[in-house]
Design a protein around this motif. Structure first.
Motif, PDB file in Angstrom:
ATOM      1  N   LYS A  71       0.840  -1.210   0.000  1.00  0.00           N
ATOM      2  CA  LYS A  71       0.000   0.000   0.000  1.00  0.00           C
ATOM      3  C   LYS A  71       0.868   1.251   0.000  1.00  0.00           C
ATOM      4  CE  LYS A  71      -3.721   2.319   2.520  1.00  0.00           C
ATOM      5  NZ  LYS A  71      -4.546   2.331   3.772  1.00  0.00           N
ATOM      6  N   ALA A  74       1.518   2.712  -3.231  1.00  0.00           N
ATOM      7  CA  ALA A  74       0.356   3.462  -3.728  1.00  0.00           C
ATOM      8  C   ALA A  74       0.158   3.302  -5.239  1.00  0.00           C
ATOM      9  CB  ALA A  74       0.476   4.937  -3.353  1.00  0.00           C
ATOM     10  N   ASP A  76      -1.653   2.990  -8.769  1.00  0.00           N
ATOM     11  CA  ASP A  76      -2.954   3.432  -9.265  1.00  0.00           C
ATOM     12  C   ASP A  76      -3.561   2.416 -10.240  1.00  0.00           C
ATOM     13  OD1 ASP A  76      -1.360   3.888 -11.470  1.00  0.00           O
ATOM     14  OD2 ASP A  76      -1.509   6.074 -11.374  1.00  0.00           O
ATOM     15  N   MET A  77      -2.799   1.376 -10.578  1.00  0.00           N
ATOM     16  CA  MET A  77      -3.326   0.242 -11.335  1.00  0.00           C
ATOM     17  C   MET A  77      -2.726  -1.043 -10.759  1.00  0.00           C
ATOM     18  SD  MET A  77      -3.289   1.447 -15.371  1.00  0.00           S
ATOM     19  CE  MET A  77      -4.151  -0.052 -15.912  1.00  0.00           C
ATOM     20  N   LEU A 125      -7.100   0.461  -1.284  1.00  0.00           N
ATOM     21  CA  LEU A 125      -6.783   1.697  -2.003  1.00  0.00           C
ATOM     22  C   LEU A 125      -8.006   2.308  -2.690  1.00  0.00           C
ATOM     23  CD1 LEU A 125      -3.405   0.511  -3.582  1.00  0.00           C
ATOM     24  CD2 LEU A 125      -3.672   2.232  -1.780  1.00  0.00           C
ATOM     25  N   HIS A 127      -9.742   1.250  -5.240  1.00  0.00           N
ATOM     26  CA  HIS A 127      -9.665   1.203  -6.695  1.00  0.00           C
ATOM     27  C   HIS A 127     -11.002   0.771  -7.290  1.00  0.00           C
ATOM     28  CE1 HIS A 127      -5.012   0.858  -7.346  1.00  0.00           C
ATOM     29  NE2 HIS A 127      -5.345   1.851  -6.533  1.00  0.00           N
ATOM     30  N   GLN A 251      -2.003   0.080 -19.589  1.00  0.00           N
ATOM     31  CA  GLN A 251      -1.496   1.331 -19.016  1.00  0.00           C
ATOM     32  C   GLN A 251      -1.796   2.513 -19.933  1.00  0.00           C
ATOM     33  OE1 GLN A 251       1.410   3.270 -20.233  1.00  0.00           O
ATOM     34  NE2 GLN A 251       0.861   4.794 -18.679  1.00  0.00           N
ATOM     35  N   ASN A 254      -5.552   3.439 -19.767  1.00  0.00           N
ATOM     36  CA  ASN A 254      -6.046   3.948 -18.484  1.00  0.00           C
ATOM     37  C   ASN A 254      -5.142   4.990 -17.838  1.00  0.00           C
ATOM     38  OD1 ASN A 254      -8.506   2.063 -17.878  1.00  0.00           O
ATOM     39  ND2 ASN A 254      -6.890   0.713 -18.641  1.00  0.00           N
ATOM     40  N   GLY A 256      -2.326   4.908 -16.257  1.00  0.00           N
ATOM     41  CA  GLY A 256      -1.739   4.644 -14.951  1.00  0.00           C
ATOM     42  C   GLY A 256      -0.312   5.149 -14.875  1.00  0.00           C
ATOM     43  N   ARG A 257       0.097   5.609 -13.708  1.00  0.00           N
ATOM     44  CA  ARG A 257       1.456   6.115 -13.507  1.00  0.00           C
ATOM     45  C   ARG A 257       2.271   5.240 -12.547  1.00  0.00           C
ATOM     46  NH1 ARG A 257       2.873   8.593 -17.475  1.00  0.00           N
ATOM     47  NH2 ARG A 257       4.654   9.358 -16.262  1.00  0.00           N
ATOM     48  N   LYS A 258       1.568   4.404 -11.758  1.00  0.00           N
ATOM     49  CA  LYS A 258       2.262   3.512 -10.826  1.00  0.00           C
ATOM     50  C   LYS A 258       1.570   2.152 -10.899  1.00  0.00           C
ATOM     51  CE  LYS A 258       3.973   5.127  -7.014  1.00  0.00           C
ATOM     52  NZ  LYS A 258       4.158   5.644  -5.637  1.00  0.00           N
TER      53      LYS A 258
END
Length: 294
Positions: A71, A74, A76-77, A125, A127, A251, A254, A256-258
């Protein structure tokens, strides 16, 4: 003097604009962070003893510790070993799980890291969904069985088994925590050991054949038996190229960055190699979160 002062102001304005634009561009092109976490599939951990039960209170506490560590990354995907064509089913299950209407003990395969880590962490998280990025093609270790230099492959396989099996047995007997087991199999030396066995050593095996009892799910009709080991590597590599494509396209779609990618440990080395050659991505070691420096 007035014009000289005006030129000076314009000059500094242009410098500020150019450097500001460069900074903004750099921020927009920061590489996507991707953390690969390899597993010895949790649904294969059970051996009929209470100590090996993933749903036991002890192992659930160890998994909770793992999810708490992840966690901190963090993501995001969260991406799991499920094929994209099963995304609708994955979405439905995750909605039920998030709402408290689905217990993993009631789910077929509920012991899997897809649910014990992917779903659990996704809920922590908040999501909206978990992403399936697998491409399933079965290939067993025992498929490569005959050929010149086959003993070198068998020696590598024996070395891996001698290293990994005692760790798994220790988890099953509760002398090693599930958390520490995940840490152990994600260390670089263990990733490299697995990677060499499936993507390097087999190339030494030539003029052979695949075992008739070995598991595979692809068409082997055009097999070049003179390069039987290379053919064996290609089965694993082809599957992972498609998984890599699924990661990239998910990715991109969507934004996503992380990214947290949860896969069987044998996939990690080759996927890391592919990502390392892509400047749009930056690999993050799971150990930086599972074993933070004090």
């Amino acid at each position: 003097m007035r014009f000289r002062g005006t030129y000076r102001i314009v000059f500094f304005f242009l410098l500020s604009f150019l450097f500001g634009t460069k900074t903004a561009f750099a921020q927009q092109t920061e590489p996507v962070e991707i953390l690969f976490l390899g597993f010895d599939h949790l649904n294969q951990l059970a051996n009929g003893t209470p100590q090996a039960e993933v749903f036991s209170s002890k192992k659930q506490a160890e998994l909770a510790k793992l999810n708490a560590a992840l966690k901190r990354f963090a993501p995001d995907m969260i991406m799991v070993e499920v094929e994209p064509r099963e995304q609708a089913r994955l979405d439905s299950l995750f909605r039920l799980y998030r709402s408290g209407s689905l217990r993993l003990t009631d789910l077929d395969g509920g012991r899997s890291e897809t649910y014990q880590v992917g779903f659990a962490l996704g809920k922590l998280l908040n999501h909206p969904r978990i992403y399936g990025i697998d491409h399933y093609e079965a290939t067993s270790q025992s498929l490569l069985s005959k050929g010149k230099n086959i003993e070198l492959f068998r020696q590598g396989l024996q070395k891996l088994q001698n290293t990994a099996r005692p760790l798994k047995k220790a988890v099953q007997q509760d002398s090693l925590s599930l958390y520490d087991y995940v840490v152990a199999i994600n260390r670089p030396a263990m990733i490299q050991l697995t990677h060499r066995l499936f993507y390097n050593t087999p190339a030494l095996v030539i003029n052979g054949d695949f075992s008739e009892s070995g598991v595979h799910s692809t068409d082997l009709s055009k097999l070049d038996k003179a390069y039987i080991g290379a053919e064996f590597i290609s089965l694993f590599y082809n599957r992972n190229l498609k998984i890599y494509s699924n990661i990239l396209t998910a990715q991109l779609k969507n934004r996503g960055r992380k990214l947290l990618v949860i896969m069987g440990q044998t996939h990690v080395g080759v996927l890391q190699d592919l990502v390392e050659d892509n400047p749009a991505y930056k690999i993050v070691s799971p150990l930086s979160y599972l074993e933070p420096k004090k």
